[in-house]
Design a protein around this motif. Sequence first.
Motif, PDB file in Angstrom:
ATOM      1  N   CYS A 290       5.383   3.810   7.903  1.00  0.00           N
ATOM      2  CA  CYS A 290       5.806   4.962   7.180  1.00  0.00           C
ATOM      3  C   CYS A 290       5.512   6.337   7.993  1.00  0.00           C
ATOM      4  O   CYS A 290       5.392   6.155   9.213  1.00  0.00           O
ATOM      5  CB  CYS A 290       5.106   5.040   5.899  1.00  0.00           C
TER       6      CYS A 290
ATOM      7  N   CYS B 208      -1.965   6.681   0.899  1.00  0.00           N
ATOM      8  CA  CYS B 208      -1.226   5.460   1.635  1.00  0.00           C
ATOM      9  C   CYS B 208      -2.368   4.976   2.688  1.00  0.00           C
ATOM     10  O   CYS B 208      -2.644   5.593   3.496  1.00  0.00           O
ATOM     11  CB  CYS B 208       0.045   5.957   2.585  1.00  0.00           C
TER      12      CYS B 208
ATOM     13  N   GLY C   6      -0.905   4.159   5.929  1.00  0.00           N
ATOM     14  CA  GLY C   6      -0.429   5.363   6.922  1.00  0.00           C
ATOM     15  C   GLY C   6      -1.497   6.377   7.170  1.00  0.00           C
ATOM     16  O   GLY C   6      -1.893   6.813   8.303  1.00  0.00           O
TER      17      GLY C   6
HETATM   18 ZN   LIG Z   1       2.675   5.551   4.131  1.00  0.00          ZN
END
Ligand SMILES: [Zn+2]
Length: 385
Positions: free
Chosen positions: A255, A244, A247
């Motif tokens: 998230c 990700c 993130g």
């Molecule tokens: Zn994420």
Amino acid sequence: MTQSFAATAQNDSNSIPATDLVTVSRAVADLRRGEIVLVQGHLDGAVHSVAVIAAEPLSQAGFERLCDITHNTESPAIILPRVRARSLGGACEQDSFVAFVSKRQSEIDAARLGEIANPLLDLDQLPAGDWRAVSMAETAAIRLAKLARLLPAVVTVPVGADQLENLARAQNLLVLQSESINGYEDASAASLREVSQARVPLEDAENATVIAFRPEDGGQEHLAIVIDAPAKDQPVLIRLHSECFTGDLIGSLRCDCGPQLRGAISEIAKSGQGGIILYLRQEGRGIGLVNKLRAYALQDRGFDTLDANEELGFDADERVYRPAAEMLRQLGFGSVRLLTNNPEKLKGLEGWGVKVAERVPHKFPSNGHNAFYLQTKKDRAGHLF
Ligand SMILES: [Zn+2]
Ligand SMILES: Nc1nc2c(ncn2[C@@H]2O[C@H](COP(=O)(O)OP(=O)(O)OP(=O)(O)O)[C@@H](O)[C@H]2O)c(=O)[nH]1
């Protein structure tokens, strides 16, 4: 002290030959560059072949070349997710993807097709045309667009069986079998081999080693982050972490990936027993970063995280777990305690022969921005919070 983790490669039987693996990988690159590829599908003894170009990087020159090379008079079709077709007012087919063929080719050009394919655009009107079901070759072409992390939408023209070889040779185009495309992810995972490893002291786990595994087709490497020296004869504490960028790297609050990654590292280090983070290159639940940003744009218009994926033409979750199982096997671990809230990860690993001795909850408080995202995972994806 430097530790070394011996990865044992075995001759797993791949479902497709290694040469096909490489061909699919080359075709992925061709599609991303806006090149044409030829896909052949077989159903009940019949063969159907199409020349394919991706709808997302579609140039006028590419589109004209697609229309010209086969010298046939059939109009090109655009293959779209059923949800997109419905929002354009067409297609009642039950399949996930449908084909649209314009009645007048003069009303269709690359820019128009790009608009039709783009689920972020509201279109008032389509050119006059017909909807039809997709062939097996066209379904495989959509799969190829997904592997290329492009929008799942392609433009096709039929190619006669007698034409295929000549066309491929004369135009220097790759020919792919639908079985090779459909078997690619499994075969690529089975072909993972360790390519390098090094000790990388981490803020929260000083005794860590990062091991990189590369698939034979030269695709993206998956990583195993081994913390301390976990015993191989008892269940090892692990986390499967899907990449990700937002993130993990820039602290996105949309998230919970950042806290989950850092939290897993410190929880494993604190356990005193060691463990492994498998960092899987499955950005955006397997749809890629560019499509994840599109999904975020749709979420800003009111879709939840699962519906946004489906609105783009993807499954709610496109991840596969064979790469994780394969790395564990090569590292010598057969049984795990899995840090997760996601029941699909348990099933995914067990499906590839890894024993999940225990699920260890891995929940972090909402940061205010991700409350609806976490609630959706609980309510709709069955996450165990
Ligand atoms: Zn994420
Ligand atoms: N398509 C899409 N992907 C997202 C979205 N938000 C986060 N992701 C991706 O989802 C994945 C999150 O992965 P994980 O945290 O490993 O998985 P999980 O399914 O939440 O399961 P656990 O955290 O193990 O409970 C990452 O690849 C993120 O990039 C979103 O809104 N849309």
